[in-house]
Design a protein around this motif. Structure first.
Motif, PDB file in Angstrom:
ATOM      1  N   UNK A 234     -12.798  63.835   0.923  1.00 49.26           N
ATOM      2  CA  UNK A 234     -12.051  64.915   1.569  1.00 49.26           C
ATOM      3  C   UNK A 234     -10.774  64.439   2.245  1.00 49.26           C
ATOM      4  N   UNK A 235     -10.541  63.138   2.231  1.00 48.24           N
ATOM      5  CA  UNK A 235      -9.319  62.579   2.799  1.00 48.24           C
ATOM      6  C   UNK A 235      -8.710  61.619   1.779  1.00 48.24           C
ATOM      7  N   UNK A 236      -7.440  61.296   1.959  1.00 51.90           N
ATOM      8  CA  UNK A 236      -6.785  60.376   1.043  1.00 51.90           C
ATOM      9  C   UNK A 236      -7.444  59.001   1.088  1.00 51.90           C
ATOM     10  N   UNK A 237      -7.937  58.601   2.269  1.00 46.86           N
ATOM     11  CA  UNK A 237      -8.616  57.315   2.390  1.00 46.86           C
ATOM     12  C   UNK A 237      -9.921  57.297   1.598  1.00 46.86           C
TER      13      UNK A 237
ATOM     14  N   UNK B 222     -12.615  38.592  -8.852  1.00 49.50           N
ATOM     15  CA  UNK B 222     -11.783  37.643  -9.563  1.00 49.50           C
ATOM     16  C   UNK B 222     -10.666  38.224 -10.404  1.00 49.50           C
ATOM     17  N   UNK B 223     -10.596  39.549 -10.536  1.00 48.29           N
ATOM     18  CA  UNK B 223      -9.524  40.126 -11.343  1.00 48.29           C
ATOM     19  C   UNK B 223      -8.230  40.170 -10.536  1.00 48.29           C
ATOM     20  N   UNK B 224      -7.140  40.480 -11.192  1.00 48.63           N
ATOM     21  CA  UNK B 224      -5.870  40.676 -10.509  1.00 48.63           C
ATOM     22  C   UNK B 224      -5.708  42.169 -10.221  1.00 48.63           C
ATOM     23  N   UNK B 225      -5.232  42.505  -9.036  1.00 42.48           N
ATOM     24  CA  UNK B 225      -5.069  43.903  -8.646  1.00 42.48           C
ATOM     25  C   UNK B 225      -3.583  44.218  -8.558  1.00 42.48           C
ATOM     26  N   UNK B 226      -3.189  45.267  -9.266  1.00 36.75           N
ATOM     27  CA  UNK B 226      -1.798  45.716  -9.288  1.00 36.75           C
ATOM     28  C   UNK B 226      -1.773  47.186  -8.910  1.00 36.75           C
ATOM     29  N   UNK B 227      -0.795  47.565  -8.114  1.00 42.89           N
ATOM     30  CA  UNK B 227      -0.715  48.957  -7.698  1.00 42.89           C
ATOM     31  C   UNK B 227       0.715  49.470  -7.745  1.00 42.89           C
ATOM     32  N   UNK B 228       0.841  50.760  -8.022  1.00 39.39           N
ATOM     33  CA  UNK B 228       2.110  51.439  -7.808  1.00 39.39           C
ATOM     34  C   UNK B 228       2.417  51.411  -6.314  1.00 39.39           C
ATOM     35  N   UNK B 229       3.620  51.729  -5.938  1.00 41.74           N
ATOM     36  CA  UNK B 229       3.956  51.816  -4.527  1.00 41.74           C
ATOM     37  C   UNK B 229       3.185  52.988  -3.924  1.00 41.74           C
ATOM     38  N   UNK B 230       2.360  52.698  -2.915  1.00 39.45           N
ATOM     39  CA  UNK B 230       1.458  53.695  -2.354  1.00 39.45           C
ATOM     40  C   UNK B 230       1.822  54.035  -0.907  1.00 39.45           C
ATOM     41  N   UNK B 231       1.341  55.184  -0.461  1.00 38.73           N
ATOM     42  CA  UNK B 231       1.450  55.500   0.960  1.00 38.73           C
ATOM     43  C   UNK B 231       0.579  54.516   1.743  1.00 38.73           C
ATOM     44  N   UNK B 232       0.882  54.302   3.004  1.00 38.96           N
ATOM     45  CA  UNK B 232       0.267  53.237   3.787  1.00 38.96           C
ATOM     46  C   UNK B 232      -1.254  53.331   3.829  1.00 38.96           C
ATOM     47  N   UNK B 233      -1.796  54.551   3.958  1.00 36.40           N
ATOM     48  CA  UNK B 233      -3.252  54.705   4.053  1.00 36.40           C
ATOM     49  C   UNK B 233      -3.943  54.219   2.784  1.00 36.40           C
ATOM     50  N   UNK B 234      -3.312  54.495   1.638  1.00 36.61           N
ATOM     51  CA  UNK B 234      -3.882  54.082   0.350  1.00 36.61           C
ATOM     52  C   UNK B 234      -3.743  52.578   0.174  1.00 36.61           C
ATOM     53  N   UNK B 235      -2.566  52.056   0.478  1.00 36.57           N
ATOM     54  CA  UNK B 235      -2.322  50.622   0.341  1.00 36.57           C
ATOM     55  C   UNK B 235      -3.355  49.820   1.131  1.00 36.57           C
ATOM     56  N   UNK B 236      -3.649  50.250   2.332  1.00 41.39           N
ATOM     57  CA  UNK B 236      -4.600  49.537   3.181  1.00 41.39           C
ATOM     58  C   UNK B 236      -5.978  49.472   2.536  1.00 41.39           C
ATOM     59  N   UNK B 237      -6.425  50.598   1.970  1.00 44.00           N
ATOM     60  CA  UNK B 237      -7.743  50.648   1.323  1.00 44.00           C
ATOM     61  C   UNK B 237      -7.785  49.714   0.110  1.00 44.00           C
TER      62      UNK B 237
END
Length: 439
Positions: free
Chosen positions: A176-179, A192-207
């Motif tokens: 029910x929340x973005x987090x 052990x995998x590599x994690x790649x992300x699009x540029x995210x809002x701060x709440x998402x990036x933190x998670x």
């Protein structure tokens, strides 16, 4: 079993609905010999942009000489589009043979009293079998719904876990929340995998970053601001990059710079993992990438564009693209949406930009919002709205597109700038493309 019989069998599987969870697909895959264990994956989750990131990444890797499987959802042009190797759809013969194999496995599961898999679980298992048969070097795998309990998350051999933009998506199902939604999607991250992300809002990036750290993974976020747009129009864009030089793409739209930045970050992660991907393969791969239904120009004189802007975030980006590329144009907007989407927000964002709006209903009667209801919502933001709602969705779509095209064509012949934009849902765009090509 013929191909037609295979399709009937698969269509009947849809009666089991959509059930989140991994136990059933694990049982099915075990019955099939666990083909996924012989494959390696780039696993992509997110809300908007997954398909474009997949398209860029898989095309680049194919141009680098790897055999690449890709599994996409939803499809636009054909059911067989869902399962591809190096851009080639699974054949009718191959799909039929694999359906028979899966049908026999399900019969054994039924005899043993095990749960029956859903259509998406069957399709996912079929994809794994096909990719193993084709000896794919790497599979670019698009998550269906969320991450944690999505059928695709049964895999273990993830080389890169990639995230397109995460926004409010499937509220109440994933959270029910973005987090909470980000926490569900981030479960595709494997140790052990590599994690790649699009540029995210701060709440998402933190998670995402915290999950990567807990799992012992490196985390890298794309930087679209480091890509310089040298030129763009509704037909494509030219981009300058630090790592790969100047790139030319036929994909365009306000969101494609972000998607390209994410895909290039995935490519860098794969290079770090030992994959040989020369700069020339990146250039050729980006130039050859196509992704139907994502701000796709079908015609000119007048311009006709289709775009599957099906949620608020995608609608914002489509609105931005329309303002950027069609500032002085009269827009004729054909729109159809599902009832479970936030159609009030879609119409509020898009309909004020339209000279006229033509609303339709979708072939999926159970989920489709009626053209009449959508028209009433559109009238809050545009004075000229017409609903097309007869007995047949295809016929009504053809009528709406023909009316929009005729009006836009008339304006164009009178020397005005005019464009037709078909949007609201990916589910009808394949049909729309076929109709427009007949004009």
């Amino acid at each position: 079993m013929t191909y037609k019989e295979a399709r009937v069998y698969l269509d009947e599987m849809s009666r089991y609905g959509s059930v989140l969870g991994l136990d059933t697909i694990r049982g099915l895959l075990e019955e099939l010999g666990n083909p996924q264990e012989d494959l390696k994956f780039v696993h992509i989750a997110g809300t908007n942009g997954k398909g474009s990131v997949l398209a860029y990444t898989s095309t680049i890797l194919s141009k680098a000489g790897y055999r690449i499987g890709r599994y996409v959802s939803p499809t636009v042009l054909s059911y067989r589009e869902k399962i591809q190797v190096d851009g080639e759809w699974i054949s009718e013969t191959e799909l039929t043979k694999l359906t028979e194999e899966i049908q026999e496995a399900i019969a054994r599961l039924e005899t043993a009293g095990a749960p029956i898999p859903t259509l998406f679980e069957v399709e996912t298992a079929m994809a794994f079998l096909h990719f193993k048969n084709k000896k794919c070097d790497l599979v670019i795998l698009e998550s269906g719904l969320g991450g944690r309990l999505d059928a695709t998350n049964v895999i273990k051999n993830t080389v890169v876990a990639a995230f397109a933009t995460v926004s409010m998506d499937h509220i109440g199902v994933l959270g029910n929340t973005i987090e909470e939604i980000a926490a569900d999607k981030c479960e595709i991250i494997k140790p052990g995998c590599k994690v790649v992300s699009a540029k995210q809002r701060e709440e998402v990036r933190k998670v995402l970053e915290e999950k990567a750290v807990r799992t012992g993974c490196s985390y890298k976020e794309a930087r679209p601001e480091n890509l310089t747009v040298l030129g763009e129009s509704y037909k494509g864009m030219k981009i300058s990059t630090e790592a790969f030089g100047t790139l030319q793409s036929t994909l365009t739209g306000a969101y494609q710079v972000e998607n390209l930045a994410t895909a290039l970050t995935v490519i860098k992660a794969l290079i770090d993992a030992g994959y040989q991907i020369p700069e020339e393969a990146v250039k050729e791969g980006v130039a050859k990438t196509s992704w139907p239904g994502r701000f796709t120009c079908l015609k000119e004189e007048p311009v006709v564009v289709v775009d599957g802007a099906h949620n608020e975030d995608a609608a914002k980006k489509l609105a931005q693209s329309l303002k950027q590329y069609f500032k002085d144009y009269k827009i004729h907007m054909v729109m159809g949406v599902f009832a479970d989407k936030e159609y009030d927000k879609l119409t509020a964002l898009l309909c004020p930009l339209a000279e006229r709006v033509y609303t339709i209903h979708l072939p999926n009667g159970e989920r489709s919002l009626s053209a009449g209801v959508l028209a009433e919502e559109a009238k809050k933001h545009c004075d000229n709205v017409k609903a097309y709602e007869g007995a047949d969705a295809h016929t009504d779509l053809a009528k709406a597109l023909k009316a929009a095209y005729a009006n836009a064509r008339e304006e164009y012949m009178e020397g005005e700038k005019s464009a037709v934009i078909a949007c609201g849902s990916l589910s009808y765009l394949g049909d729309a493309i076929g109709i427009v090509e007949s004009f």
